[in-house]
Design a protein around this motif. Structure first.
Motif, PDB file in Angstrom:
ATOM      1  N   SER A   1      41.371  41.533  16.672  1.00 26.67           N
ATOM      2  CA  SER A   1      41.300  41.756  18.113  1.00 26.67           C
ATOM      3  C   SER A   1      39.928  41.427  18.699  1.00 26.67           C
ATOM      4  CB  SER A   1      41.680  43.201  18.440  1.00 26.67           C
ATOM      5  OG  SER A   1      40.846  44.113  17.762  1.00 26.67           O
ATOM      6  N   LYS A   2      38.853  41.817  18.020  1.00 26.83           N
ATOM      7  CA  LYS A   2      37.518  41.547  18.548  1.00 26.83           C
ATOM      8  C   LYS A   2      37.237  40.048  18.617  1.00 26.83           C
ATOM      9  CE  LYS A   2      35.350  45.947  17.294  1.00 26.83           C
ATOM     10  NZ  LYS A   2      34.295  46.623  16.489  1.00 26.83           N
ATOM     11  N   GLN A   3      37.675  39.333  17.591  1.00 30.08           N
ATOM     12  CA  GLN A   3      37.507  37.880  17.580  1.00 30.08           C
ATOM     13  C   GLN A   3      38.198  37.243  18.779  1.00 30.08           C
ATOM     14  OE1 GLN A   3      38.365  36.798  13.330  1.00 30.08           O
ATOM     15  NE2 GLN A   3      37.851  34.779  14.093  1.00 30.08           N
ATOM     16  N   VAL A   4      39.425  37.669  19.029  1.00 24.97           N
ATOM     17  CA  VAL A   4      40.208  37.105  20.121  1.00 24.97           C
ATOM     18  C   VAL A   4      39.586  37.463  21.465  1.00 24.97           C
ATOM     19  CG1 VAL A   4      42.440  37.249  21.310  1.00 24.97           C
ATOM     20  CG2 VAL A   4      42.362  36.984  18.818  1.00 24.97           C
ATOM     21  N   ILE A   5      39.183  38.714  21.627  1.00 25.57           N
ATOM     22  CA  ILE A   5      38.557  39.126  22.887  1.00 25.57           C
ATOM     23  C   ILE A   5      37.282  38.329  23.137  1.00 25.57           C
ATOM     24  CG2 ILE A   5      37.367  41.042  24.043  1.00 25.57           C
ATOM     25  CD1 ILE A   5      39.411  42.916  22.616  1.00 25.57           C
ATOM     26  N   ASN A   6      36.478  38.126  22.103  1.00 25.06           N
ATOM     27  CA  ASN A   6      35.230  37.381  22.253  1.00 25.06           C
ATOM     28  C   ASN A   6      35.461  35.900  22.545  1.00 25.06           C
ATOM     29  OD1 ASN A   6      33.689  39.678  21.792  1.00 25.06           O
ATOM     30  ND2 ASN A   6      33.475  39.300  19.595  1.00 25.06           N
ATOM     31  N   ALA A   7      36.598  35.362  22.094  1.00 23.13           N
ATOM     32  CA  ALA A   7      36.904  33.941  22.314  1.00 23.13           C
ATOM     33  C   ALA A   7      37.513  33.689  23.685  1.00 23.13           C
ATOM     34  CB  ALA A   7      37.854  33.427  21.231  1.00 23.13           C
ATOM     35  N   GLY A   8      37.933  34.762  24.369  1.00 23.80           N
ATOM     36  CA  GLY A   8      38.561  34.618  25.675  1.00 23.80           C
ATOM     37  C   GLY A   8      37.756  35.301  26.761  1.00 23.80           C
ATOM     38  N   LYS A   9      38.448  35.769  27.785  1.00 23.05           N
ATOM     39  CA  LYS A   9      37.797  36.410  28.942  1.00 23.05           C
ATOM     40  C   LYS A   9      38.623  37.616  29.355  1.00 23.05           C
ATOM     41  CE  LYS A   9      34.674  36.103  32.388  1.00 23.05           C
ATOM     42  NZ  LYS A   9      34.957  37.344  33.114  1.00 23.05           N
ATOM     43  N   ILE A  10      37.963  38.760  29.400  1.00 25.40           N
ATOM     44  CA  ILE A  10      38.641  39.981  29.835  1.00 25.40           C
ATOM     45  C   ILE A  10      38.895  39.914  31.346  1.00 25.40           C
ATOM     46  CG2 ILE A  10      38.333  42.465  30.189  1.00 25.40           C
ATOM     47  CD1 ILE A  10      36.898  42.570  27.505  1.00 25.40           C
ATOM     48  N   VAL A  11      40.094  40.313  31.736  1.00 25.96           N
ATOM     49  CA  VAL A  11      40.474  40.354  33.149  1.00 25.96           C
ATOM     50  C   VAL A  11      40.448  41.802  33.614  1.00 25.96           C
ATOM     51  CG1 VAL A  11      42.335  39.919  34.794  1.00 25.96           C
ATOM     52  CG2 VAL A  11      41.897  38.281  32.950  1.00 25.96           C
ATOM     53  N   ASP A  12      39.671  42.083  34.651  1.00 30.39           N
ATOM     54  CA  ASP A  12      39.536  43.448  35.159  1.00 30.39           C
ATOM     55  C   ASP A  12      40.403  43.724  36.389  1.00 30.39           C
ATOM     56  OD1 ASP A  12      37.578  44.272  33.265  1.00 30.39           O
ATOM     57  OD2 ASP A  12      36.055  43.179  34.399  1.00 30.39           O
ATOM     58  N   TYR A  13      40.761  42.667  37.122  1.00 32.91           N
ATOM     59  CA  TYR A  13      41.521  42.829  38.363  1.00 32.91           C
ATOM     60  C   TYR A  13      42.644  41.798  38.431  1.00 32.91           C
ATOM     61  CZ  TYR A  13      37.676  45.670  40.276  1.00 32.91           C
ATOM     62  OH  TYR A  13      36.739  46.647  40.498  1.00 32.91           O
ATOM     63  N   ASN A  14      43.667  42.111  39.211  1.00 33.18           N
ATOM     64  CA  ASN A  14      44.649  41.131  39.665  1.00 33.18           C
ATOM     65  C   ASN A  14      44.453  40.943  41.161  1.00 33.18           C
ATOM     66  OD1 ASN A  14      45.745  40.835  37.153  1.00 33.18           O
ATOM     67  ND2 ASN A  14      47.777  41.607  37.669  1.00 33.18           N
ATOM     68  N   ASN A  15      44.159  39.726  41.570  1.00 32.41           N
ATOM     69  CA  ASN A  15      44.041  39.401  42.987  1.00 32.41           C
ATOM     70  C   ASN A  15      45.313  38.720  43.456  1.00 32.41           C
ATOM     71  OD1 ASN A  15      41.408  40.332  43.021  1.00 32.41           O
ATOM     72  ND2 ASN A  15      40.492  38.302  42.764  1.00 32.41           N
ATOM     73  N   PHE A  16      45.946  39.261  44.480  1.00 31.36           N
ATOM     74  CA  PHE A  16      47.139  38.660  45.085  1.00 31.36           C
ATOM     75  C   PHE A  16      46.756  38.160  46.470  1.00 31.36           C
ATOM     76  CE2 PHE A  16      48.578  41.797  42.058  1.00 31.36           C
ATOM     77  CZ  PHE A  16      49.674  41.200  41.436  1.00 31.36           C
ATOM     78  N   ARG A  17      46.993  36.876  46.742  1.00 33.66           N
ATOM     79  CA  ARG A  17      46.656  36.288  48.037  1.00 33.66           C
ATOM     80  C   ARG A  17      47.822  35.438  48.542  1.00 33.66           C
ATOM     81  NH1 ARG A  17      41.641  35.066  45.044  1.00 33.66           N
ATOM     82  NH2 ARG A  17      39.789  35.901  46.083  1.00 33.66           N
ATOM     83  N   ASN A  18      47.827  35.200  49.852  1.00 36.46           N
ATOM     84  CA  ASN A  18      48.696  34.146  50.346  1.00 36.46           C
ATOM     85  C   ASN A  18      47.959  32.815  50.204  1.00 36.46           C
ATOM     86  OD1 ASN A  18      46.922  33.840  52.519  1.00 36.46           O
ATOM     87  ND2 ASN A  18      48.322  34.713  54.033  1.00 36.46           N
ATOM     88  N   TYR A  19      48.627  31.733  50.529  1.00 32.23           N
ATOM     89  CA  TYR A  19      48.035  30.429  50.245  1.00 32.23           C
ATOM     90  C   TYR A  19      46.817  30.114  51.107  1.00 32.23           C
ATOM     91  CZ  TYR A  19      50.330  28.280  54.329  1.00 32.23           C
ATOM     92  OH  TYR A  19      50.716  27.944  55.604  1.00 32.23           O
ATOM     93  N   LYS A  20      46.639  30.862  52.186  1.00 34.77           N
ATOM     94  CA  LYS A  20      45.454  30.669  53.022  1.00 34.77           C
ATOM     95  C   LYS A  20      44.258  31.481  52.520  1.00 34.77           C
ATOM     96  CE  LYS A  20      47.058  27.811  56.144  1.00 34.77           C
ATOM     97  NZ  LYS A  20      46.495  26.430  56.248  1.00 34.77           N
ATOM     98  N   GLY A  21      44.475  32.278  51.485  1.00 33.78           N
ATOM     99  CA  GLY A  21      43.387  33.045  50.898  1.00 33.78           C
ATOM    100  C   GLY A  21      43.313  34.475  51.367  1.00 33.78           C
TER     101      GLY A  21
END
Length: 402
Positions: free
Chosen positions: A63-83
């Motif tokens: 697990s540590k190897q995989v976490i270090n090789a990727g990027k932790i996501v802290d938030y989910n941002n939901f937007r419409n197409y205009k931002g």
């Protein structure tokens, strides 16, 4: 310790097959892996690993190897197409589930698993495309398209949604189904688009919904972003679009499709050197995942729409549970292990499939009026309830030693 001397045959050296080989070794069961492609480098795009998937990797010590090789996501941002923000949801994953959400290049996860398989001395054979299966009272034989063969105790088909294993044991009775979308994606260096990024884009999974398409992006490492999109289109039109258009032509088409989206969406498309493309399928509900001495796991058995974000994590769960059940019942009593495996796993995968199909509606073509209704309902729901309604997806955990 398993006493049967014939190895389990694993068809497929993706994350389902490689993690299964590692768990079988942990259970004292020998396996041999066969892969149709020439090497273990699955270029592909990026994938998301949910906390339930990271928990499986923790049991393998990876697990540590995989976490270090990727990027932790802290938030989910939901937007419409205009931002315009529909919602920004803090995930609190470690506090809630004990593990983070991680985005990682598919190739990086593949390499970590393959390296561990190699170091543990598990045999992997490349350029071995399954052609047929012969079964006898003594064992089961995999026959490959180069006319070579290999005899083992069981065959486990971990070879994806277009599984040859599934087609052979069920006489091609159950075929993958088109989701209604084709997808595309790519990778972009942070330095090339940094000026277009907003302050909330760096730590989040960014999801935006337009009138005729969906677009998502996030960092997959500190220095690189990945993006993906899905466009509703009839199956034959999608196939023709992706087969006939070169990568450059598809890039131009996507640039036109997403030109009205907020920055950095157009810039992500414009700065991608290579476009990854796919026609998006899932699997109908199979009445059975096994036949005699052969069983299917992962996408071969229950591929869900990519909307779920759980495909890889479900495959890892499958690998862990099947190895645990084969340890419990032994290879000799494999029919009990297969029955228990399907009984435990099918309700979960069916629930994930239903949830993913429900959310596909958000990505369909919309009129301005229906898009406004969609965005308003989504915003209200997310602000009131956050993602708590789907915590059941990520809190699932298999205990290896119970």
């Amino acid at each position: 310790m398993e006493t049967n001397h014939k190895p389990v045959i694993i068809i497929g050296a993706g994350y389902a097959g490689l993690s299964l080989a590692l768990f079988l070794k942990k259970a004292g069961i020998t396996s041999t892996v066969f892969e149709a492609y020439p090497n273990a480098k699955n270029i592909g795009g990026g994938i998301g690993l949910a906390p339930n998937g990271i928990n499986v990797l923790q049991e393998l010590g990876l697990s540590k190897q995989v976490i270090n090789a990727g990027k932790i996501v802290d938030y989910n941002n939901f937007r419409n197409y205009k931002g315009k923000f529909l919602a920004r949801i803090k995930l609190n994953a470690i506090k809630k589930f004990g593990q983070p959400f991680v985005m990682i290049p598919r190739a990086a996860l593949q390499q970590i698993l393959y390296q561990e398989v190699f170091e543990q001395g598990i045999e992997v054979n490349f350029q071995k495309r399954l052609k047929d299966i012969n079964e006898s009272a003594e064992g089961i034989t995999a026959i490959f398209d180069d006319e070579s063969s290999f005899e083992g105790a069981l065959i486990i088909g971990a070879n994806g949604i277009h599984s040859a294993s599934r087609k052979i044991i069920f006489n091609d009775a159950f075929r993958e189904e088109y989701t209604g979308f084709y997808g595309a994606g790519g990778f972009v260096q942070k330095s090339t688009i940094e000026q277009y990024l907003g302050q909330y884009d760096h730590d989040a999974l960014n999801l935006s919904f337009g009138l005729s398409g969906f677009f998502g992006f996030n960092f997959q490492t500190t220095d690189e972003l990945m993006w993906w999109c899905s466009v509703e289109l009839a199956e034959q039109d999608a196939k023709q679009t992706l087969m006939k258009l070169s990568s450059g032509a598809l890039k131009n088409k996507l640039a036109a499709d997403y030109k009205d989206f907020y920055s950095p969406v157009p810039q992500l498309v414009a700065n991608s050197d290579h476009i990854i493309k796919t026609v998006m399928y899932d699997m109908p509900s199979l009445p059975k995942w096994y036949q005699d001495k052969t069983i299917l796991i992962g996408d071969a058995a229950h591929a869900v729409s990519p909307t779920s974000g759980l495909g890889a994590s479900l495959a890892l769960e499958d690998a862990m549970l099947l190895a645990k059940l084969l340890r419990k019942h032994t290879i000799t009593e494999h029919s009990k292990a297969f029955f228990d495996f399907q009984s435990i796993r099918k309700p979960r995968t069916e629930k994930v499939r239903a949830d993913a199909n429900k959310h596909n509606t958000d990505k369909k073509v919309h009129s301005p009026a229906s898009a406004w209704i969609r965005d308003t309902i989504m915003s209200l729901f997310l602000k009131l309830f956050g993602l708590g309604a789907v915590d059941w997806k990520y809190s699932y955990k298999i205990e290896w030693n119970d």
